[in-house]
Design a protein around this motif. Structure first.
Motif, PDB file in Angstrom:
ATOM      1  N   UNK A 169       0.812  -1.224   0.000  1.00  0.00           N
ATOM      2  CA  UNK A 169       0.000   0.000   0.000  1.00  0.00           C
ATOM      3  C   UNK A 169       0.841   1.267   0.000  1.00  0.00           C
ATOM      4  N   UNK A 170       2.105   1.194   0.451  1.00  0.00           N
ATOM      5  CA  UNK A 170       2.915   2.403   0.582  1.00  0.00           C
ATOM      6  C   UNK A 170       3.843   2.649  -0.601  1.00  0.00           C
ATOM      7  N   UNK A 171       4.019   1.679  -1.480  1.00  0.00           N
ATOM      8  CA  UNK A 171       4.827   1.914  -2.671  1.00  0.00           C
ATOM      9  C   UNK A 171       4.311   3.091  -3.498  1.00  0.00           C
ATOM     10  N   UNK A 172       2.983   3.268  -3.670  1.00  0.00           N
ATOM     11  CA  UNK A 172       2.526   4.456  -4.417  1.00  0.00           C
ATOM     12  C   UNK A 172       2.997   5.775  -3.830  1.00  0.00           C
ATOM     13  N   UNK A 173       3.191   5.831  -2.507  1.00  0.00           N
ATOM     14  CA  UNK A 173       3.680   7.069  -1.901  1.00  0.00           C
ATOM     15  C   UNK A 173       5.155   7.303  -2.211  1.00  0.00           C
TER      16      UNK A 173
END
Length: 294
Positions: A169-173
């Protein structure tokens, strides 16, 4: 006459404050004031029979800082955050570089796929990972079918499972800030380095990477802060035994009802977050500067 001449200049100076005023008030009301109240609450005394007491004390901070139980929780949270940040850099930066070299409509399609996890509610997404990581879940069934393991791998209620779900979930950030840096990058600069006989890796290290570094640092700060304060994913996939700081503060607030101790844990998490982010920023900037100048 002089006052009339200065009036437009005064209005011009006040304009930014007037325009930013509503957002500033919203920021103060929704973030600064609650944080201040949490900080004040953390200095209150607590009694198991009478609840929060009006007196002030630093015993809550002493308890957290002197108890090995909380030391383990903070170290576990720091290790989890660093692992998620490192994996997000390893996966997100090459992913963004590949994405930037794609042509339409594939670029838009894959960008939507990358940002897709942000469109799913966190609880739904985490429960989906819980189903996939179970002993009879899809991941273990695939590993057993391919004969890559003789018994189901323990992913649920482990740091490995929590790390995988948070990276997802945090790769897009990480992708978004690096993508913004790539958009400012002039392709002709890279082509000039190649035309002068520089190897691709050298051109990437000395020409491309320094221009991507601000995006990487910005993404790292965002990913580290979000993973350090994550609650739903560690609570569901980690279970009650694998506690992080956010779940420990939650337990103090809603299980033992020791609000001052929970507030102290939250304040220490904030202080540790800020200190680690600032320290890592300065260290990484110095090392990269030394590498690029060599």
């Amino acid at each position: 006459m002089a006052d009339l001449a200065l009036a437009p200049e005064r209005h011009a100076q006040r304009a930014p404050w007037l325009l930013a005023g509503p957002a500033l008030l919203l920021f103060v009301g929704l973030l600064v004031v609650p944080m201040f109240l949490i900080a004040v609450l953390s200095f209150h005394a607590f009694d198991g029979t009478r609840g929060v007491l009006p007196g002030y004390t630093v015993s809550n901070y002493i308890e957290v800082l002197s108890d090995p139980y909380y030391h383990e929780i903070f170290l576990r949270t720091a290790g989890l955050s660093l692992a998620v940040t490192a994996l997000s850099i390893v996966l997100g930066v090459p992913e963004t570089l590949i994405l930037a070299r794609m042509r339409s409509p594939w670029r838009s399609l894959f960008l939507l796929i990358i940002l897709g996890p942000l469109l799913i509610p966190v609880v739904v997404r985490t429960l989906g990972w819980a189903i996939l990581m179970g002993r009879v879940g899809l991941i273990n069934e695939a590993l057993l079918a391919l004969h890559l393991t003789d018994s189901p791998v323990r992913l649920l209620f482990s740091m490995t499972g929590v790390t995988i779900a948070l990276v997802h979930v945090l790769v897009p950030f990480m992708v978004i800030p690096v993508w913004a840096s790539i958009q400012k990058l002039d392709p002709q600069v890279e082509n000039a380095g190649l035309s002068l006989g520089g190897p691709r890796f050298t051109v990437f290290r000395r020409v491309v990477l320094p221009q991507l570094l601000p995006g990487v640092l910005s993404g790292s700060i965002i990913v580290f802060a979000l993973s350090a304060s994550a609650f739903a994913t560690p609570a569901i996939l980690g279970g009650r035994r694998l506690k992080v700081v956010a779940t420990a503060a939650y337990d103090e607030f809603l299980s033992t009802l020791n609000w001052p101790l929970g507030a102290a844990i939250a304040v220490l998490l904030l202080i540790a977050n800020v200190a680690i982010i600032l320290g890592c920023n300065r260290l990484i900037e110095r090392r990269f500067r030394a590498i690029f100048e060599s």
